[in-house]
Design a protein around this motif. Structure first.
Motif, PDB file in Angstrom:
ATOM      1  N   LYS A   9      -0.339   6.768 -18.326  1.00  0.00           N
ATOM      2  CA  LYS A   9      -0.353   8.787 -18.640  1.00  0.00           C
ATOM      3  C   LYS A   9      -0.571   8.506 -19.865  1.00  0.00           C
ATOM      4  O   LYS A   9      -0.555   7.505 -21.117  1.00  0.00           O
ATOM      5  CB  LYS A   9       0.714   8.696 -18.760  1.00  0.00           C
ATOM      6  CG  LYS A   9       1.253   8.881 -17.198  1.00  0.00           C
ATOM      7  CD  LYS A   9       0.710   9.648 -16.420  1.00  0.00           C
ATOM      8  CE  LYS A   9       0.583   9.573 -14.758  1.00  0.00           C
ATOM      9  NZ  LYS A   9       0.330  10.613 -13.927  1.00  0.00           N
ATOM     10  N   ASP A  10      -1.028   9.861 -20.767  1.00  0.00           N
ATOM     11  CA  ASP A  10      -0.880  10.548 -22.465  1.00  0.00           C
ATOM     12  C   ASP A  10       0.446  10.509 -22.385  1.00  0.00           C
ATOM     13  O   ASP A  10       1.641  11.230 -21.676  1.00  0.00           O
ATOM     14  CB  ASP A  10      -1.264  11.174 -22.097  1.00  0.00           C
ATOM     15  CG  ASP A  10      -3.065  11.292 -22.049  1.00  0.00           C
ATOM     16  OD1 ASP A  10      -3.498  10.157 -22.516  1.00  0.00           O
ATOM     17  OD2 ASP A  10      -3.532  12.023 -22.016  1.00  0.00           O
ATOM     18  N   ALA A  52       2.654  13.449 -20.671  1.00  0.00           N
ATOM     19  CA  ALA A  52       2.132  14.630 -20.336  1.00  0.00           C
ATOM     20  C   ALA A  52       2.619  15.210 -18.861  1.00  0.00           C
ATOM     21  O   ALA A  52       2.169  15.753 -19.149  1.00  0.00           O
ATOM     22  CB  ALA A  52       0.479  14.269 -21.285  1.00  0.00           C
ATOM     23  N   THR A  53       2.425  14.262 -18.431  1.00  0.00           N
ATOM     24  CA  THR A  53       2.196  14.444 -17.003  1.00  0.00           C
ATOM     25  C   THR A  53       3.303  13.743 -15.996  1.00  0.00           C
ATOM     26  O   THR A  53       3.234  12.475 -16.258  1.00  0.00           O
ATOM     27  CB  THR A  53       1.030  14.029 -15.877  1.00  0.00           C
ATOM     28  OG1 THR A  53       0.242  13.302 -16.902  1.00  0.00           O
ATOM     29  CG2 THR A  53      -0.290  15.714 -16.775  1.00  0.00           C
ATOM     30  N   ALA A  54       3.626  14.031 -14.880  1.00  0.00           N
ATOM     31  CA  ALA A  54       5.022  13.116 -13.948  1.00  0.00           C
ATOM     32  C   ALA A  54       4.164  12.049 -13.948  1.00  0.00           C
ATOM     33  O   ALA A  54       2.784  12.232 -12.970  1.00  0.00           O
ATOM     34  CB  ALA A  54       5.410  14.421 -13.004  1.00  0.00           C
ATOM     35  N   VAL A  55       4.771  11.108 -13.321  1.00  0.00           N
ATOM     36  CA  VAL A  55       4.193   9.635 -12.743  1.00  0.00           C
ATOM     37  C   VAL A  55       4.430  10.127 -11.430  1.00  0.00           C
ATOM     38  O   VAL A  55       5.412  10.353 -10.786  1.00  0.00           O
ATOM     39  CB  VAL A  55       4.846   8.593 -13.319  1.00  0.00           C
ATOM     40  CG1 VAL A  55       4.790   7.932 -15.132  1.00  0.00           C
ATOM     41  CG2 VAL A  55       6.643   8.965 -13.056  1.00  0.00           C
ATOM     42  N   GLU A  56       4.023   9.236 -10.199  1.00  0.00           N
ATOM     43  CA  GLU A  56       4.045   8.835  -8.993  1.00  0.00           C
ATOM     44  C   GLU A  56       5.158   8.031  -8.503  1.00  0.00           C
ATOM     45  O   GLU A  56       4.897   6.984  -8.260  1.00  0.00           O
ATOM     46  CB  GLU A  56       2.840   9.062  -8.360  1.00  0.00           C
ATOM     47  CG  GLU A  56       2.273   9.723  -8.414  1.00  0.00           C
ATOM     48  CD  GLU A  56       0.607  10.231  -8.047  1.00  0.00           C
ATOM     49  OE1 GLU A  56       0.988   9.495  -7.119  1.00  0.00           O
ATOM     50  OE2 GLU A  56      -0.675  10.980  -8.759  1.00  0.00           O
ATOM     51  N   LEU A  57       6.091   8.580  -8.516  1.00  0.00           N
ATOM     52  CA  LEU A  57       7.299   7.326  -7.460  1.00  0.00           C
ATOM     53  C   LEU A  57       6.585   6.414  -6.159  1.00  0.00           C
ATOM     54  O   LEU A  57       5.790   7.247  -5.964  1.00  0.00           O
ATOM     55  CB  LEU A  57       8.301   8.408  -7.585  1.00  0.00           C
ATOM     56  CG  LEU A  57       9.517   8.968  -9.037  1.00  0.00           C
ATOM     57  CD1 LEU A  57      10.003   9.582  -8.368  1.00  0.00           C
ATOM     58  CD2 LEU A  57       9.626   7.825  -9.285  1.00  0.00           C
ATOM     59  N   SER A  58       6.815   5.305  -6.487  1.00  0.00           N
ATOM     60  CA  SER A  58       6.062   4.537  -5.668  1.00  0.00           C
ATOM     61  C   SER A  58       7.331   3.501  -5.709  1.00  0.00           C
ATOM     62  O   SER A  58       8.239   3.480  -6.179  1.00  0.00           O
ATOM     63  CB  SER A  58       5.381   3.520  -6.173  1.00  0.00           C
ATOM     64  OG  SER A  58       5.228   3.350  -7.224  1.00  0.00           O
TER      65      SER A  58
END
Length: 127
Positions: free
Chosen positions: A9-10, A37-43
């Protein structure tokens, strides 16, 4: 690097701790919040960090011998700086014992914004 577990991610903004003192060679308060800059994907391997903002419990959490998770990019076992975030569980060590058992120069790193953790084998000592 495990590609299926990696999210690149930036960083949009870096918010540094105002008390950071690197300019004087003292790494107290050497932490920052990174706004992505953008959301992470939870896992199962990417989860939110839980921060206890109620500091009343900190004395219990930092009792000598309690295990805590330490993460960082500091000096590794090869005496080089890691380019990968490393994580380890270590027991909390009292400030007094930490200062007494470490070289003289280490004392400047033990401040009100840090705590000591590690094993007595000299191979793992973090703050």
């Amino acid at each position: 690097m495990n590609q299926e577990l990696t999210q690149i991610k930036d960083v949009r903004q870096i918010i540094m701790q105002p008390a950071y003192q690197d300019r004087r060679g003292n790494y107290g308060s050497d932490l920052a919040v990174l706004i992505l800059a953008t959301a992470v994907e939870l896992s199962p391997v990417v989860q939110p960090v839980c921060i206890d903002w109620d500091l009343k419990a900190i004395d219990n959490d930092l009792t000598e011998g309690n295990l805590g998770t330490v993460a960082g990019w500091g000096v590794n076992e090869n005496d080089t700086y890691s380019d990968t975030l490393r994580i380890v569980q270590l027991p909390v060590v009292s400030d007094e014992k930490c200062i007494k058992e470490q070289p003289r120069d280490f004392k400047k790193y033990v401040t009100f914004t840090t705590f000591c953790a590690g094993y007595r084998n000299s191979k793992l000592c973090f703050q």
